[in-house]
Design a protein around this motif. Structure first.
Motif, PDB file in Angstrom:
ATOM      1  N   ARG A 122       4.490  -7.527  -7.524  1.00 39.10           N
ATOM      2  CA  ARG A 122       3.670  -7.167  -7.159  1.00 39.10           C
ATOM      3  C   ARG A 122       2.160  -6.822  -6.882  1.00 39.10           C
ATOM      4  O   ARG A 122       1.476  -7.149  -5.783  1.00 39.10           O
ATOM      5  CB  ARG A 122       3.696  -5.720  -6.550  1.00 39.10           C
ATOM      6  CG  ARG A 122       5.276  -5.349  -5.907  1.00 39.10           C
ATOM      7  CD  ARG A 122       5.241  -4.325  -5.589  1.00 39.10           C
ATOM      8  NE  ARG A 122       6.916  -3.986  -4.933  1.00 39.10           N
ATOM      9  CZ  ARG A 122       7.435  -2.737  -4.281  1.00 39.10           C
ATOM     10  NH1 ARG A 122       6.596  -1.169  -4.635  1.00 39.10           N
ATOM     11  NH2 ARG A 122       8.441  -2.514  -4.060  1.00 39.10           N
ATOM     12  N   THR A 126      -0.957  -8.836  -4.383  1.00 38.41           N
ATOM     13  CA  THR A 126      -2.013  -8.493  -4.156  1.00 38.41           C
ATOM     14  C   THR A 126      -3.383  -9.245  -4.609  1.00 38.41           C
ATOM     15  O   THR A 126      -4.315  -9.352  -4.243  1.00 38.41           O
ATOM     16  CB  THR A 126      -1.992  -7.245  -5.432  1.00 38.41           C
ATOM     17  OG1 THR A 126      -0.580  -6.020  -4.850  1.00 38.41           O
ATOM     18  CG2 THR A 126      -3.437  -5.854  -4.706  1.00 38.41           C
ATOM     19  N   ASP A 150      11.411  -3.580   0.192  1.00 34.69           N
ATOM     20  CA  ASP A 150      11.047  -2.821  -0.364  1.00 34.69           C
ATOM     21  C   ASP A 150      11.821  -2.839  -1.728  1.00 34.69           C
ATOM     22  O   ASP A 150      12.871  -2.267  -2.154  1.00 34.69           O
ATOM     23  CB  ASP A 150      11.246  -1.078  -0.386  1.00 34.69           C
ATOM     24  CG  ASP A 150      10.470   0.021  -1.148  1.00 34.69           C
ATOM     25  OD1 ASP A 150      10.123  -0.661  -2.152  1.00 34.69           O
ATOM     26  OD2 ASP A 150      10.179   0.926  -1.822  1.00 34.69           O
ATOM     27  N   GLU A 152      11.651  -5.054  -5.816  1.00 35.02           N
ATOM     28  CA  GLU A 152      10.401  -5.399  -7.061  1.00 35.02           C
ATOM     29  C   GLU A 152      11.410  -6.332  -8.721  1.00 35.02           C
ATOM     30  O   GLU A 152      12.210  -5.306  -8.578  1.00 35.02           O
ATOM     31  CB  GLU A 152       9.603  -4.041  -7.428  1.00 35.02           C
ATOM     32  CG  GLU A 152       9.108  -4.733  -8.440  1.00 35.02           C
ATOM     33  CD  GLU A 152       7.521  -3.526  -8.549  1.00 35.02           C
ATOM     34  OE1 GLU A 152       6.584  -3.826  -9.000  1.00 35.02           O
ATOM     35  OE2 GLU A 152       7.771  -2.646  -8.316  1.00 35.02           O
ATOM     36  N   PHE A 168       7.033  -5.953  -0.456  1.00 41.78           N
ATOM     37  CA  PHE A 168       6.347  -4.798  -0.358  1.00 41.78           C
ATOM     38  C   PHE A 168       7.319  -4.675   1.126  1.00 41.78           C
ATOM     39  O   PHE A 168       7.577  -5.264   2.135  1.00 41.78           O
ATOM     40  CB  PHE A 168       4.960  -5.008   0.170  1.00 41.78           C
ATOM     41  CG  PHE A 168       4.401  -5.068  -0.744  1.00 41.78           C
ATOM     42  CD1 PHE A 168       4.203  -3.524  -1.953  1.00 41.78           C
ATOM     43  CD2 PHE A 168       4.118  -6.305  -1.480  1.00 41.78           C
ATOM     44  CE1 PHE A 168       3.042  -4.107  -3.000  1.00 41.78           C
ATOM     45  CE2 PHE A 168       3.289  -6.620  -3.021  1.00 41.78           C
ATOM     46  CZ  PHE A 168       2.191  -5.477  -3.563  1.00 41.78           C
ATOM     47  N   GLN A 171       4.582  -1.767   6.336  1.00 40.28           N
ATOM     48  CA  GLN A 171       3.602  -0.500   6.417  1.00 40.28           C
ATOM     49  C   GLN A 171       2.591  -1.087   5.254  1.00 40.28           C
ATOM     50  O   GLN A 171       1.440  -1.045   5.103  1.00 40.28           O
ATOM     51  CB  GLN A 171       3.952   0.263   6.329  1.00 40.28           C
ATOM     52  CG  GLN A 171       4.359   1.270   7.738  1.00 40.28           C
ATOM     53  CD  GLN A 171       4.360   2.497   7.951  1.00 40.28           C
ATOM     54  OE1 GLN A 171       4.734   3.325   6.854  1.00 40.28           O
ATOM     55  NE2 GLN A 171       4.824   2.997   8.706  1.00 40.28           N
ATOM     56  N   GLU A 172       3.153  -1.522   3.886  1.00 39.67           N
ATOM     57  CA  GLU A 172       2.594  -1.388   2.568  1.00 39.67           C
ATOM     58  C   GLU A 172       2.043  -2.815   2.934  1.00 39.67           C
ATOM     59  O   GLU A 172       0.674  -3.117   2.593  1.00 39.67           O
ATOM     60  CB  GLU A 172       3.362  -1.055   1.634  1.00 39.67           C
ATOM     61  CG  GLU A 172       3.885   0.027   1.487  1.00 39.67           C
ATOM     62  CD  GLU A 172       4.505   0.250   0.254  1.00 39.67           C
ATOM     63  OE1 GLU A 172       4.088  -1.051  -1.249  1.00 39.67           O
ATOM     64  OE2 GLU A 172       5.291   1.116  -0.415  1.00 39.67           O
ATOM     65  N   LEU A 173       2.611  -3.580   3.149  1.00 36.28           N
ATOM     66  CA  LEU A 173       1.659  -5.210   3.085  1.00 36.28           C
ATOM     67  C   LEU A 173       0.540  -5.231   4.499  1.00 36.28           C
ATOM     68  O   LEU A 173      -0.727  -5.894   4.265  1.00 36.28           O
ATOM     69  CB  LEU A 173       3.217  -5.938   3.765  1.00 36.28           C
ATOM     70  CG  LEU A 173       2.770  -7.662   4.193  1.00 36.28           C
ATOM     71  CD1 LEU A 173       1.974  -7.572   2.873  1.00 36.28           C
ATOM     72  CD2 LEU A 173       3.706  -8.273   4.340  1.00 36.28           C
ATOM     73  N   ALA A 175      -1.445  -2.448   4.795  1.00 36.98           N
ATOM     74  CA  ALA A 175      -2.349  -1.933   3.948  1.00 36.98           C
ATOM     75  C   ALA A 175      -2.455  -2.432   2.869  1.00 36.98           C
ATOM     76  O   ALA A 175      -3.880  -2.963   3.193  1.00 36.98           O
ATOM     77  CB  ALA A 175      -1.380  -0.385   3.780  1.00 36.98           C
ATOM     78  N   LEU A 176      -2.027  -3.627   2.762  1.00 32.03           N
ATOM     79  CA  LEU A 176      -2.864  -4.021   1.681  1.00 32.03           C
ATOM     80  C   LEU A 176      -3.432  -5.238   2.276  1.00 32.03           C
ATOM     81  O   LEU A 176      -5.074  -5.834   2.046  1.00 32.03           O
ATOM     82  CB  LEU A 176      -1.296  -5.322   0.825  1.00 32.03           C
ATOM     83  CG  LEU A 176      -2.086  -6.706   0.189  1.00 32.03           C
ATOM     84  CD1 LEU A 176      -2.948  -5.818  -1.284  1.00 32.03           C
ATOM     85  CD2 LEU A 176      -0.528  -7.263  -0.309  1.00 32.03           C
ATOM     86  N   GLU A 179      -6.677  -3.891   3.282  1.00 27.36           N
ATOM     87  CA  GLU A 179      -7.537  -3.652   2.137  1.00 27.36           C
ATOM     88  C   GLU A 179      -8.390  -4.675   1.643  1.00 27.36           C
ATOM     89  O   GLU A 179      -9.263  -4.828   0.922  1.00 27.36           O
ATOM     90  CB  GLU A 179      -6.882  -2.827   1.190  1.00 27.36           C
ATOM     91  CG  GLU A 179      -5.988  -1.455   1.430  1.00 27.36           C
ATOM     92  CD  GLU A 179      -4.822  -0.882  -0.527  1.00 27.36           C
ATOM     93  OE1 GLU A 179      -5.095  -1.802  -1.006  1.00 27.36           O
ATOM     94  OE2 GLU A 179      -4.562   0.072   0.439  1.00 27.36           O
TER      95      GLU A 179
END
Length: 219
Positions: A122, A126, A150, A152, A168, A171-173, A175-176, A179
């Motif tokens: 991860r 990122t 989800d 890892e 990911f 939603q987390e992807l 957000a990444l 960002e």
């Protein structure tokens, strides 16, 4: 030898073994084709495009090069790069880890990342997405596809080959991406079963993004 050095040959070996079978297994992905059409409709003539994890060159590099764009494909698998160079002579291909390739910031009109993050952890994913966002010119496009789970560091079997998978959730992807200074313009989620006897149905997520012109990506 670092942990990173150990994982690179594993990923390369898996995709060396798959070779042209990978292309055949995913040739039926209509979502991938729609994603390329989305990008092609927005690129100016002669755009410079980076294809990360370019595989056999099909369909991504082939479609982009056929439309007259300047394509650089980078893949860690020597077998994939050899296939791509033969199948898509109008594009340029390099056998390397994308993280080791010196590329100037704001030098690409678009970046494609189709399913090429899954063998990175991860933190590595990122960092790579942040770097790829910086390679884009202001308002350049980044198209990213992955398996939005989800998970890892999970050992799995992909089309008969052992792989270690990290991803990911959707939603987390998203957000990444946001960002890093990207605006997610569209996304499509689907289920797809590769055309391979050892394949299983898998969720796919395609994000279609644009680098914001007024907000610089985070360092």
């Amino acid at each position: 030898m670092t942990e990173d050095d150990q994982h690179r040959p594993e990923a390369a070996a898996a995709f060396d073994a798959l070779g042209a079978d990978y292309e055949k297994a995913f040739a039926g992905s209509k979502t991938h084709r729609r994603s390329l059409e989305w990008l092609l409709a927005r690129l100016a003539p002669g755009s410079r495009v980076l294809d990360v994890g370019s595989g056999t060159g099909r369909p991504t590099a082939e479609a982009l090069a056929a439309a007259g764009h300047q394509v650089l494909g980078v893949d860690i698998s020597p077998v994939m790069v050899e296939l791509a160079a033969r199948q898509v002579p109008a594009a340029d291909f390099q056998c390397a880890d994308i993280r080791d390739v010196p590329l100037a910031e704001a030098s690409f009109d678009a970046v494609c990342v189709y399913f090429s993050l899954l063998q990175l952890d991860r933190r590595e994913q990122t960092d790579l997405v942040r770097r790829l966002a910086r390679l884009l010119k202001p308002e350049g496009y980044l198209v990213l596809a992955t398996v939005p789970l989800d998970v890892e560091g999970v050992d799995a079997t992909f089309m008969g080959q052992p792989v270690r998978v990290t991803s990911f959730p959707a939603q987390e992807l998203v957000a990444l991406a946001e960002e890093t200074g990207l605006e997610v313009l569209a996304q499509e989620a689907t289920m797809f079963t590769p055309a391979h006897p050892d394949a299983r149905p898998e969720p796919h997520l395609f994000l279609h993004c644009r680098r914001r012109s007024t907000t610089a990506p985070h360092a």
